[in-house]
Design an enzyme around this catalytic site. Structure first.
Site, short mmCIF file in Angstrom:
data_model
loop_
_atom_site.label_atom_id
_atom_site.label_comp_id
_atom_site.label_asym_id
_atom_site.label_seq_id
_atom_site.Cartn_x
_atom_site.Cartn_y
_atom_site.Cartn_z
N GLY A 43 -19.14 -4.39 78.55
CA GLY A 43 -19.93 -5.51 79.05
C GLY A 43 -19.26 -6.38 80.10
N GLU A 97 -14.34 -11.74 78.32
CA GLU A 97 -15.44 -11.17 77.53
C GLU A 97 -16.78 -11.49 78.21
OE1 GLU A 97 -16.70 -9.07 75.83
OE2 GLU A 97 -16.46 -9.46 73.69
N ASP A 98 -17.77 -10.66 77.96
CA ASP A 98 -19.09 -10.92 78.54
C ASP A 98 -19.82 -12.03 77.79
OD1 ASP A 98 -19.45 -9.34 76.25
OD2 ASP A 98 -20.83 -7.93 77.20
N ASP A 101 -20.96 -13.87 70.52
CA ASP A 101 -22.14 -13.99 69.68
C ASP A 101 -21.68 -14.52 68.31
OD1 ASP A 101 -24.95 -13.53 69.16
OD2 ASP A 101 -24.42 -11.66 68.18
N PHE A 150 -31.76 -12.44 73.07
CA PHE A 150 -31.03 -11.26 73.50
C PHE A 150 -31.15 -11.18 75.02
CE2 PHE A 150 -29.66 -6.99 74.24
CZ PHE A 150 -28.63 -6.86 73.33
N ARG A 163 -27.39 -3.18 82.84
CA ARG A 163 -26.10 -3.81 83.19
C ARG A 163 -26.04 -4.14 84.68
NH1 ARG A 163 -22.55 -3.04 78.82
NH2 ARG A 163 -22.74 -1.07 77.71
P1 IMP Z 1 -19.75 -10.63 68.31
O1 IMP Z 1 -19.34 -11.93 68.97
O2 IMP Z 1 -18.63 -9.99 67.53
O3 IMP Z 1 -20.99 -10.79 67.50
O4 IMP Z 1 -20.08 -9.54 69.39
C1 IMP Z 1 -20.24 -9.84 70.71
C2 IMP Z 1 -20.67 -8.59 71.43
O5 IMP Z 1 -22.02 -8.25 71.09
C3 IMP Z 1 -20.66 -8.84 72.91
O6 IMP Z 1 -19.43 -8.49 73.49
C4 IMP Z 1 -21.79 -7.98 73.39
O7 IMP Z 1 -21.33 -6.67 73.64
C5 IMP Z 1 -22.76 -7.93 72.24
N1 IMP Z 1 -23.84 -8.92 72.42
C6 IMP Z 1 -24.04 -10.06 71.73
N2 IMP Z 1 -25.13 -10.72 72.16
C7 IMP Z 1 -25.65 -9.98 73.17
C8 IMP Z 1 -26.79 -10.14 74.03
O8 IMP Z 1 -27.57 -11.12 73.98
N3 IMP Z 1 -26.97 -9.16 74.96
C9 IMP Z 1 -26.16 -8.08 75.06
N4 IMP Z 1 -25.08 -7.90 74.28
C10 IMP Z 1 -24.83 -8.83 73.34
MG MG Z 2 -19.04 -6.55 74.39
#
Ligand code: IMP
Ligand code: MG
Length: 174
Positions: A43, A97-98, A101, A150, A163
């Protein structure tokens, strides 16, 4: 079921302004000190590419691909699909990081990288969804805070797609 991506949440112009602001903060904070930039695949590939071209200190660019699993009896485990190519001991390291979440992946990755004894370790995210957080993880540098939707574009995907959009769009399933 059709996927609708017509709703723009963050325009390309706003992304450019965010990049200018974040790079100015980083250039000020690291003021010429070498930095190892760790982009999180897949990402963050576009964000990492845009950000490093605005940085003024010497940078090493590296990538990691990781995911986290929540087991029945654990708070989560980090799976490393691709590890770093460089040793980060005694280096200033910036995770790029992208989107954050739940924060699970980055909390585990932070632990993992801290065990390699960097001089410093900070997190820079393009987007933050704090309403979804399950821990106390706070990015050191945050581009744009987004609502609990999302989103795709600017590197973020839905099943590998979208992407390539140069803005951020909300996914609606209809
Ligand atoms: P977390 O913080 O461990 O829940 O995971 C974060 C990852 O989930 C990010 O690096 C993204 O790859 C993916 N992710 C979370 N929210 C989104 C979204 O709204 N769109 C696309 N990918 C997302
Ligand atoms: Mg990611």
């Amino acid at each position: 079921m059709a996927i609708n991506t017509d709703t723009v949440l963050v325009s390309h112009e706003e992304i450019e302004q965010m990049l200018d602001r974040l790079s100015a903060e980083l250039n000020r904070d690291y003021s010429g000190q070498p930095l190892v930039v760790v982009g999180i695949l897949t990402g963050a590939f576009i964000f990492t590419a845009d950000l490093v071209r605005r940085l003024e200190m010497p940078v090493i660019v590296d990538f990691m691909q990781v995911s986290s699993y929540v087991g029945e009896f654990s708070t989560g485990e980090l799976k490393i699909k691709k590890d770093l190519s460089y040793d980060i001991e005694d280096k200033n390291v910036l995770i790029v990081e992208d989107i954050i979440d739940t924060g699970r992946t980055l909390a585990l990755l932070k632990q993992q990288l801290l065990s390699r004894n960097p001089r410093s370790l900070k997190i820079c995210t393009a987007f933050d969804k704090p309403s979804r957080r399950v821990n106390d993880l706070v990015p050191d540098y945050n581009g744009i805070t987004v609502p609990d939707e999302f989103i795709v574009g600017y590197g973020l995907d839905l099943d590998g797609m979208y992407r390539d959009f140069d803005d951020i769009r909300i996914v609606r399933k209809e």
